[in-house]
Write an enzyme that holds these catalytic residues in place. Structure first.
Site, short mmCIF file in Angstrom:
data_model
loop_
_atom_site.label_atom_id
_atom_site.label_comp_id
_atom_site.label_asym_id
_atom_site.label_seq_id
_atom_site.Cartn_x
_atom_site.Cartn_y
_atom_site.Cartn_z
N ASP A 1 -0.39 5.07 1.00
CA ASP A 1 -0.68 5.99 2.12
C ASP A 1 -0.81 5.26 3.45
OD1 ASP A 1 -0.66 8.55 0.97
OD2 ASP A 1 -2.55 8.11 -0.03
N ASP B 1 0.85 -1.18 0.00
CA ASP B 1 0.00 0.00 0.00
C ASP B 1 0.91 1.26 0.00
OD1 ASP B 1 -2.41 1.57 0.72
OD2 ASP B 1 -1.33 1.83 2.60
O1 LIG Z 1 -6.48 6.72 -1.70
C1 LIG Z 1 -6.61 6.55 -0.47
O2 LIG Z 1 -7.62 6.94 0.14
C2 LIG Z 1 -5.58 5.80 0.30
O3 LIG Z 1 -4.53 5.37 -0.51
P1 LIG Z 1 -3.73 4.03 -0.16
O4 LIG Z 1 -4.55 2.91 -0.65
O5 LIG Z 1 -2.42 4.19 -0.88
O6 LIG Z 1 -3.56 4.02 1.32
MG LIG Z 2 -3.15 3.00 3.06
#
Ligand SMILES: O=C(O)COP(=O)(O)O
Ligand SMILES: [Mg+2]
Length: 257
Positions: free
Chosen positions: A36, A34
């Site tokens: 964020d 992932d």
């Molecule tokens: O787009 C988002 O809300 C979070 O992004 P992610 O999946 O990289 O944590």
């Molecule tokens: Mg995330």
């Protein structure tokens, strides 16, 4: 996915021992992470520790970024981190196997999503994020009660709202980072069991279930930690780095020839 036990690691050595103690499905030849909350810090700035780890390992093993963010954003992060690997964007709605290739875009839920969005807009005030750029899901600010919103759109049986911490997303129930992880496995001609997944939020749960081994960083909420095989003792990019270093130290990564 093996044991869904909740384990708290005290340091890297414990983590190595924990990985070694698992009945693993052979070695892992792809890491899916992932963005964020996993390779970024709490304020969404890039984790320098994670960036260093990605740069150290990306030449040896594909590190696939899997994000709720748009393709444009996720592809740019892959470029500057020099992952040289596929990317998964919009919570699995888009998979880009090669940097200069054509993305596989599954926008089949979009017409229903637009209708559900109009319903939500009648009830709540919120900002729709990067609508000029999104192709398969709709992301918006969490300035309202997500549970209430779920109830309001419950008539849209194919849709759900996922809370990805930094944004809420209207998503199709049959497209997620887990289905995209399987597409990546097909691309490499391997089983999803030979992929490691690392994440922090609800939109990572399906990929935790598909991967052979999954890690939640320490900043993940408890209901997300429960779905991961291993809970890291450190938060954000430091947790990500520990997972990669411990996998290497445990000798379970299969490096590119
Ligand atoms: O787009 C988002 O809300 C979070 O992004 P992610 O999946 O990289 O944590
Ligand atoms: Mg995330």
């Amino acid at each position: 996915m093996f044991f869904r036990s909740l384990l708290r690691m005290s340091d890297l050595d414990d983590l190595v021992l924990e990985i070694r103690s698992r009945a693993l499905p052979g070695s892992f030849s792809v890491i899916v992470t992932d963005i964020d909350g996993t390779i970024t810090e709490d304020d969404r700035s890039l984790s320098l520790s994670a960036a260093k780890t990605v740069q150290e390992y990306a030449g040896k093993i594909p590190i696939v970024l899997a994000s709720g963010n748009t393709l444009c954003f996720t592809r740019a992060v892959a470029k500057v981190l020099r992952t040289n690997a596929p990317v998964i964007a919009e919570n699995g709605g888009i998979v880009l196997e090669e940097y200069d290739g054509n993305p596989v875009v599954n926008d089949s839920y979009l017409p229903e999503m637009r209708k559900a969005l109009s319903v939500l807009q009648e009830h709540f005030e919120f900002v729709v994020f990067d609508s000029y750029d999104r192709q398969t899901d709709i992301a918006f600010s969490k300035t309202f009660d997500v549970e209430k919103a779920r109830h309001i759109i419950s008539g849209f049986s194919e849709l759900s709202i996922v809370d990805a911490k930094y944004a809420a997303h209207l998503v199709g129930k049959r497209i997620n980072k887990g289905t995209a992880l399987k597409q990546v496995a097909d691309f490499y001609g391997i089983s999803p069991e030979n992929i490691v997944a690392i994440g922090d939020s609800a939109n990572d749960i399906e990929m935790f279930h598909e991967a052979g081994l999954s890690f939640a960083v320490a900043n993940a909420p408890d209901f997300v930690k429960k779905e991961a095989d291993i809970v890291l003792s450190k938060k954000f990019g430091d947790g990500f780095s520990d997972a990669v270093l411990a996998l290497d130290e445990a000798g379970v990564l299969k490096f590119r020839k």
